[in-house]
Design a protein around this motif. Structure first.
Motif, PDB file in Angstrom:
ATOM      1  N   LYS A 289       0.835  -1.206   0.000  1.00  0.00           N
ATOM      2  CA  LYS A 289       0.000   0.000   0.000  1.00  0.00           C
ATOM      3  C   LYS A 289       0.869   1.255   0.000  1.00  0.00           C
ATOM      4  N   LEU A 290       1.954   1.219   0.775  1.00  0.00           N
ATOM      5  CA  LEU A 290       2.848   2.360   0.826  1.00  0.00           C
ATOM      6  C   LEU A 290       3.575   2.555  -0.500  1.00  0.00           C
ATOM      7  N   LEU A 291       3.973   1.459  -1.133  1.00  0.00           N
ATOM      8  CA  LEU A 291       4.594   1.565  -2.456  1.00  0.00           C
ATOM      9  C   LEU A 291       3.613   2.157  -3.459  1.00  0.00           C
ATOM     10  N   LYS A 292       2.336   1.862  -3.258  1.00  0.00           N
ATOM     11  CA  LYS A 292       1.301   2.374  -4.157  1.00  0.00           C
ATOM     12  C   LYS A 292       1.214   3.884  -4.090  1.00  0.00           C
ATOM     13  N   THR A 293       1.538   4.461  -2.921  1.00  0.00           N
ATOM     14  CA  THR A 293       1.490   5.913  -2.791  1.00  0.00           C
ATOM     15  C   THR A 293       2.676   6.594  -3.464  1.00  0.00           C
ATOM     16  N   VAL A 294       3.734   5.827  -3.747  1.00  0.00           N
ATOM     17  CA  VAL A 294       4.923   6.411  -4.378  1.00  0.00           C
ATOM     18  C   VAL A 294       4.914   6.205  -5.886  1.00  0.00           C
ATOM     19  N   PHE A 295       4.490   5.016  -6.331  1.00  0.00           N
ATOM     20  CA  PHE A 295       4.472   4.695  -7.755  1.00  0.00           C
ATOM     21  C   PHE A 295       3.026   4.670  -8.276  1.00  0.00           C
ATOM     22  N   PRO A 296       2.819   5.002  -9.550  1.00  0.00           N
ATOM     23  CA  PRO A 296       1.468   4.894 -10.133  1.00  0.00           C
ATOM     24  C   PRO A 296       1.042   3.436 -10.180  1.00  0.00           C
ATOM     25  N   MET A 360       2.082   2.367 -15.621  1.00  0.00           N
ATOM     26  CA  MET A 360       1.137   1.985 -14.571  1.00  0.00           C
ATOM     27  C   MET A 360       1.484   0.581 -14.083  1.00  0.00           C
ATOM     28  N   TYR A 361       1.535   0.435 -12.756  1.00  0.00           N
ATOM     29  CA  TYR A 361       1.881  -0.859 -12.166  1.00  0.00           C
ATOM     30  C   TYR A 361       0.643  -1.526 -11.571  1.00  0.00           C
ATOM     31  N   VAL A 362       0.791  -2.817 -11.278  1.00  0.00           N
ATOM     32  CA  VAL A 362      -0.242  -3.597 -10.615  1.00  0.00           C
ATOM     33  C   VAL A 362       0.298  -4.006  -9.247  1.00  0.00           C
ATOM     34  N   PRO A 446       3.543  -5.559 -15.447  1.00  0.00           N
ATOM     35  CA  PRO A 446       3.309  -4.460 -14.488  1.00  0.00           C
ATOM     36  C   PRO A 446       3.498  -4.850 -13.028  1.00  0.00           C
ATOM     37  N   ASP A 447       3.563  -6.136 -12.695  1.00  0.00           N
ATOM     38  CA  ASP A 447       3.793  -6.544 -11.306  1.00  0.00           C
ATOM     39  C   ASP A 447       5.119  -7.293 -11.167  1.00  0.00           C
ATOM     40  N   ALA A 448       6.045  -7.039 -12.076  1.00  0.00           N
ATOM     41  CA  ALA A 448       7.334  -7.739 -12.060  1.00  0.00           C
ATOM     42  C   ALA A 448       8.121  -7.387 -10.805  1.00  0.00           C
ATOM     43  N   ILE A 449       8.797  -8.403 -10.252  1.00  0.00           N
ATOM     44  CA  ILE A 449       9.688  -8.215  -9.109  1.00  0.00           C
ATOM     45  C   ILE A 449      11.120  -8.414  -9.603  1.00  0.00           C
ATOM     46  N   LEU A 450      11.927  -7.374  -9.501  1.00  0.00           N
ATOM     47  CA  LEU A 450      13.319  -7.461  -9.933  1.00  0.00           C
ATOM     48  C   LEU A 450      14.180  -7.968  -8.779  1.00  0.00           C
ATOM     49  N   HIS A 460      20.439   2.851 -11.289  1.00  0.00           N
ATOM     50  CA  HIS A 460      21.022   4.175 -11.551  1.00  0.00           C
ATOM     51  C   HIS A 460      21.706   4.186 -12.915  1.00  0.00           C
ATOM     52  N   THR A 461      22.365   3.096 -13.261  1.00  0.00           N
ATOM     53  CA  THR A 461      23.009   3.018 -14.570  1.00  0.00           C
ATOM     54  C   THR A 461      21.967   2.988 -15.685  1.00  0.00           C
ATOM     55  N   LEU A 462      20.868   2.286 -15.451  1.00  0.00           N
ATOM     56  CA  LEU A 462      19.777   2.232 -16.432  1.00  0.00           C
ATOM     57  C   LEU A 462      18.965   3.516 -16.454  1.00  0.00           C
ATOM     58  N   LYS A 463      19.107   4.326 -15.387  1.00  0.00           N
ATOM     59  CA  LYS A 463      18.310   5.549 -15.210  1.00  0.00           C
ATOM     60  C   LYS A 463      16.821   5.215 -15.266  1.00  0.00           C
ATOM     61  N   MET A 464      16.470   4.181 -14.492  1.00  0.00           N
ATOM     62  CA  MET A 464      15.083   3.732 -14.420  1.00  0.00           C
ATOM     63  C   MET A 464      14.694   3.517 -12.960  1.00  0.00           C
ATOM     64  N   MET A 465      13.378   3.582 -12.704  1.00  0.00           N
ATOM     65  CA  MET A 465      12.837   3.390 -11.362  1.00  0.00           C
ATOM     66  C   MET A 465      11.801   2.270 -11.389  1.00  0.00           C
ATOM     67  N   HIS A 466      11.839   1.443 -10.331  1.00  0.00           N
ATOM     68  CA  HIS A 466      10.929   0.288 -10.266  1.00  0.00           C
ATOM     69  C   HIS A 466      10.498   0.082  -8.820  1.00  0.00           C
ATOM     70  N   PRO A 467       9.223  -0.262  -8.569  1.00  0.00           N
ATOM     71  CA  PRO A 467       8.736  -0.349  -7.182  1.00  0.00           C
ATOM     72  C   PRO A 467       9.085  -1.638  -6.455  1.00  0.00           C
ATOM     73  N   TYR A 468       9.126  -2.778  -7.169  1.00  0.00           N
ATOM     74  CA  TYR A 468       9.249  -4.071  -6.505  1.00  0.00           C
ATOM     75  C   TYR A 468      10.672  -4.600  -6.645  1.00  0.00           C
TER      76      TYR A 468
END
Length: 708
Positions: A289-296, A360-362, A446-450, A460-468
Motif C-alpha cells: 500500500k505504501l509503495l502504491k502511494t509512491v508509484f502509479p 502503470m503498475y499492478v 506491471p507486477d514484475a519483481i526485480l 542508476h546506470t539504467l536511469k530507471m525506477m521500479h517499485p518491486y
C-alpha cells in the motif's frame, strides 16, 4: 561495478577539505615564523646588533623545537621572554637607554616566570567545587545533534537543494518515541540523529501544521522568527501529503518490528498453518500500500489480474513457503539503500532524467513473477559509470534479454577485470541506453519483481525506477551486522555451492543474475529468517521467552486488533505510565481516534479528563483554540500533540503573510509555555502532490518570560 554512495562521496569530500585546511594552516604557520623573524631582526637592528635574518630564523626554530607546541606568534612570544616586539623596538629607539636583552643581562631568569600559577588552599578548593557543580549540571542536560543522514537533509548545512536527501515522517516518529521511552522504544532514531540523556528530556511537544511546506518556509523565512531563533535543526521532510497519504496515519501508526512480526507468525503457526500465512500476508499489506502511494499503481482485481478475495494458501506457488512480497524493500529501505524513487519536491530534481519501467503498475502478489537482473558498466569521460551490458533471466533461468550497449560518452576505463568488457567487444555495438529502456518497458509485466545484488547501482546506470525490488544483499546476512553486506560470490558459494566471478575475464551478467534469482528462490523455499543472521538471532531470543501456556492460550490476532494494540504510538508511550494529550479540531480528532483504544467523540472532552486516564483528547473549535488549549495542558503530559490544518483559502496571495505570522505566533506561544529541557518538534506537512514538508527541532535551554 558499484557507484560510490552518498556517504562515501561525503567522506571523500571531507578528506579533501581537511587536507586543504591543513595546507592553509601550514602556510599560516610559515608566515607567522617569517613575521616573527622579521620583527626580531628589526628589533636587533635598532640596537646595533648585527644579526642576519638567517641567524634569527635559526634561533627561532631551535627554540621552537624545545617547546611542546607553538601555534601562533603570541605563543612564541610567551616562550621567548627575551624577545622584543615591534612596538617595544620603536619605543626603545626613542629612549636614550639602549634596549637590553636576556643575553646582556647578568641576572638569572626566573624559572617560574612563564609557568601557570599553582592554586592551593581555599582557591583550589573553590575551583574544584565549581568544576564539580558544573559537571553535575551537565549530567542533567539532554543534547540533540544530527548524524550524516540528518545533515544530508538539513537546511543549515551547505547542501544544495538538488543534493539534499530528506528524511521521512517515520524518522521523526522514531525520535518522538525514543525521547519518551529511550531504549525501550521499538524503533531508534540512530539512522539520522543522536539524542543524549533522553531520560532528562522534560517533555515532548509536537506541532503539526498541515498545508505548509518547505517552499513556504524558504520563501517567507523572515516571518518565521520562532523557527530561526529557537529551533536550530531544520530539515527537509518527505511527508505523506507529497504522495497522497495520511499524515495522521503515518505519525500515529507504528509498524511492527521484525522481531514482533516474526513472533506473531511463529505463534500463529502453532495454531494453524494457514492462520500463520494469512497473518504474514496481512503484515505485508501495508508495504504494498505504501509503495502504491509512491508509484502509479492500480489494484490487481481492477486490471483483471487475480481475485481480491483469494486465500493465501491457494495463491502461494508450490515452491514458496511464505509470500514473496515479504522480501520486497519498503520505500524507507529504497531510500536507505540509495534506490531512485519518483518522489515530488526537491528530491525529484535528482532523478529528473530517470524514467519508470512502466507507466502503470499492478499491486504485487505472492504470484508476481520474479526476474534476475544484472548490469555491467564502464567509466566514461563524465567520470561516472555507464551501461555497457545487461542481462535479464526469468524464474526458469532462461535469458529473456541480453545485449551489449554503447555508452553515450567515450570510455576512459573499461574496467575489464570486473565488467568483462573490452574495446574489441564493443567495436560494432550500436544499441543505446534509450533502446534498452524501451525494451525493458516492453518485456517486464506491471507486477514484475526485480531480483539482484545491490540493484541500486544497476537502476542508476539504467536511469530507471521500479517499485518491486528484492535485494539479495539485504535478505541475506551472514555477518550478524545489518550494515555489513556480503558479496554475491560469497553468498553463491555458501548457499548455492556454486563458484562465480572467479575468471580473469570479468563478471558474467547472466551468471550473476541467475545466482541472485536462485538465492531468492532458496529463501522462499525455506523461511524468512533463512540465511539472515540478524533475524535468526532475534528469533532465538524470542523463542527462549515463549512458554507452553502462551502457545496454548494464543489466538489468531485480527488485523483491526493488531492495529489497535500493536501499532499505535500512544499505546507505546503510555506503557511506562506516562500520559499524552492530543489537541485538534473535530475532523482531526476523528482520524486520531482510530489509533486509540476505547476512544470516541463522546469522551473527547478534556473537561472530564481524569488523572488516571493516560491519553487526553481535546476537541478544539478552531486552530487558535487548539493552540490555546495545548499551551495550557502541555506541562501536564509527557507527550503533547497539537495538530492544525491550514486551508487553501488561507494561503491565497492576499492572506498568506498574515497566515504565516499567525502560525509563527502559535509556535512562539507553545515554545514559551514549554519547560526547560523540553523537546520541541514542528512539522510542516507539505502540499498534496507538490513540495516536500519540513521538520524543525530543538531542546529548550533558556528560560523565556511569559507575557500577559
Amino acid at each position: 561495478m558499484k557507484t560510490p554512495t552518498g556517504k562515501q562521496l561525503q567522506r571523500i569530500e571531507k578528506k579533501r577539505k581537511k587536507m586543504a585546511a591543513l595546507l592553509e594552516i601550514t602556510k599560516l604557520n610559515d608566515k607567522d615564523r617569517e613575521a616573527k623573524a622579521l620583527a626580531l631582526k628589526q628589533a636587533v637592528d635598532g640596537t646595533n646588533f648585527e644579526l642576519t635574518q638567517e641567524e634569527t630564523l635559526t634561533n627561532l626554530l631551535s627554540d621552537q623545537e624545545t617547546s611542546t607546541e607553538v601555534s601562533s606568534i603570541e605563543s612564541l612570544s610567551r616562550k621567548r621572554p627575551c624577545t622584543r616586539t615591534l612596538d617595544d623596538a620603536a619605543q626603545g629607539s626613542t629612549n636614550s637607554e639602549p634596549p637590553t636583552t636576556e643575553v646582556e643581562s647578568n641576572e638569572e631568569p626566573d624559572p617560574l616566570a612563564n609557568k601557570k600559577p599553582r592554586l592551593s588552599g581555599e582557591e583550589y578548593a573553590n575551583l574544584k567545587q565549581e568544576l564539580k557543580e558544573r559537571k553535575q549540571r551537565l549530567k542533567v542536560i539532554p543534547r540533540f545533534r544530527l548524524k550524516n543522514v540528518g545533515e544530508n537533509a538539513s537546511l543549515n548545512f551547505n547542501v544544495k537543494d538538488e543534493d539534499r536527501i530528506p528524511i521521512f515522517l517515520s524518522d521523526v516518529q522514531h525520535l518522538l518515541m525514543y525521547s519518551l521511552l529511550g531504549h525501550h522504544s521499538p524503533y531508534l532514531p540512530a539512522r539520522w540523529c543522536l539524542l543524549e540523556k533522553y531520560n532528562k528530556v522534560a517533555h515532548t511537544v509536537v506541532l503539526v501544521v498541515e498545508g505548509l511546506s518547505l517552499y513556504h518556509f524558504s520563501a517567507y523565512e523572515s516571518i518565521f522568527t520562532n523557527i530561526t531563533t529557537n529551533l536550530t535543526h531544520q530539515l527537509e521532510l518527505v511527508t505523506p501529503a507529497v504522495y497522497g497519504g495520511s499524515i495522521v496515519e503515518e505519525l500515529a501508526a507504528v509498524p511492527l518490528t521484525g522481531t514482533q512480526s516474526d513472533r506473531l507468525i511463529k505463534l500463529n503457526w502453532l495454531v494453524s498453518e494457514f492462520g500463520s500465512l494469512e497473518a504474514a500476508l496481512q503484515s505485508t499489506g501495508d508495504l504494498v500500500k505504501l509503495l502504491k502511494t509512491v508509484f502509479p499503481m492500480q489494484a490487481a482485481d481492477k486490471l483483471g489480474v487475480g481475485d481480491k478475495s483469494f486465500k493465501v494458501h491457494q495463491n502461494l506457488p508450490v515452491t514458496d513457503k511464505f509470500p514473496r512480497t515479504q522480501l520486497l524493500l519498503s520505500p524507507w529501505q529504497l531510500v536507505e539503500e540509495n534506490y531512485p524513487l519518483p518522489l515530488k519536491g526537491e528530491l525529484a530534481r535528482k532523478y529528473e532524467d530517470y524514467i519508470l519501467t512502466k507507466d502503470m503498475y499492478v499491486e504485487a502478489t505472492p504470484r508476481s513473477p520474479m526476474f534476475g537482473l544484472d548490469c555491467e558498466m564502464c567509466r566514461t569521460t563524465t567520470g561516472l559509470l555507464e551501461l555497457t551490458r545487461i542481462s535479464i533471466v526469468d524464474e526458469r533461468m532462461n535469458i529473456i534479454y541480453e545485449t551489449l550497449v554503447k555508452p553515450a560518452n567515450e570510455i576512459t576505463d573499461y574496467l575489464t577485470r570486473y565488467s568483462g568488457i573490452t574495446k574489441e567487444l564493443l567495436h560494432n555495438v550500436t544499441t543505446t541506453l534509450v533502446e534498452v529502456q524501451n525494451a525493458l518497458r516492453e518485456i517486464l509485466p506491471p507486477d514484475a519483481i526485480l531480483v539482484g545484488q545491490s540493484l541500486n547501482s544497476d537502476l542508476h546506470t539504467l536511469k530507471m525506477m521500479h517499485p518491486y525490488i528484492i535485494d539479495t544483499s539485504v535478505i541475506y546476512n551472514i555477518t550478524g551486522d545489518r550494515y555489513r553486506k556480503t558479496k554475491l560470490q560469497t553468498l553463491a558459494r555458501e548457499f548455492l555451492d556454486e563458484r562465480i566471478q572467479e575468471g580473469r575475464r570479468g563478471h558474467c551478467p547472466s551468471e550473476d543474475s541467475r545466482a541472485s534469482l536462485k538465492l531468492a528462490q532458496l529463501k522462499l523455499a525455506n523461511s524468512l529468517d533463512f540465511g539472515d543472521a540478524v533475524l535468526v538471532g532475534q528469533k532465538n531470543m524470542e523463542i527462549l521467552k515463549m512458554n507452553a501456556e502462551k502457545r496454548k492460550s494464543f489466538k489468531v490476532i485480527d488485523r483491526m486488533e493488531l492495529r489497535n494494540y500493536a501499532t499505535s504510538i500512544f499505546n507505546h508511550v503510555t506503557k511506562d505510565k506516562k500520559t499524552a494529550a492530543i489537541i485538534g479540531t473535530e475532523d482531526v480528532m476523528n482520524e486520531y481516534s482510530r489509533y486509540l483504544k476505547n476512544s470516541s467523540l463522546s469522551i473527547m472532552d478534556d473537561q472530564n479528563f481524569d488523572t488516571t486516564d493516560q491519553v487526553r483528547l481535546v476537541v478544539a473549535e478552531n486552530n487558535k483554540h487548539a493552540v490555546s488549549r495545548a499551551s495550557n495542558v502541555l506541562m501536564e503530559h509527557a507527550l503533547t500533540l497539537c495538530h492544525l490544518r491550514i486551508t487553501e483559502d488561507q494561503l491565497k496571495s492576499e492572506k498568506i503573510e498574515k497566515t504565516f505570522r499567525t502560525v509563527n505566533k502559535w509556535m512562539q506561544k507553545l515554545w514559551q509555555h514549554m519547560a526547560i529541557h523540553g523537546l520541541s518538534c514542528v512539522v510542516f506537512g507539505g502540499q498534496n502532490n507538490a513540495a516536500n514538508g519540513a521538520c524543525f527541532l530543538d531542546i529548550k535551554k533558556d528560560v523565556t518570560v511569559i507575557g500577559p
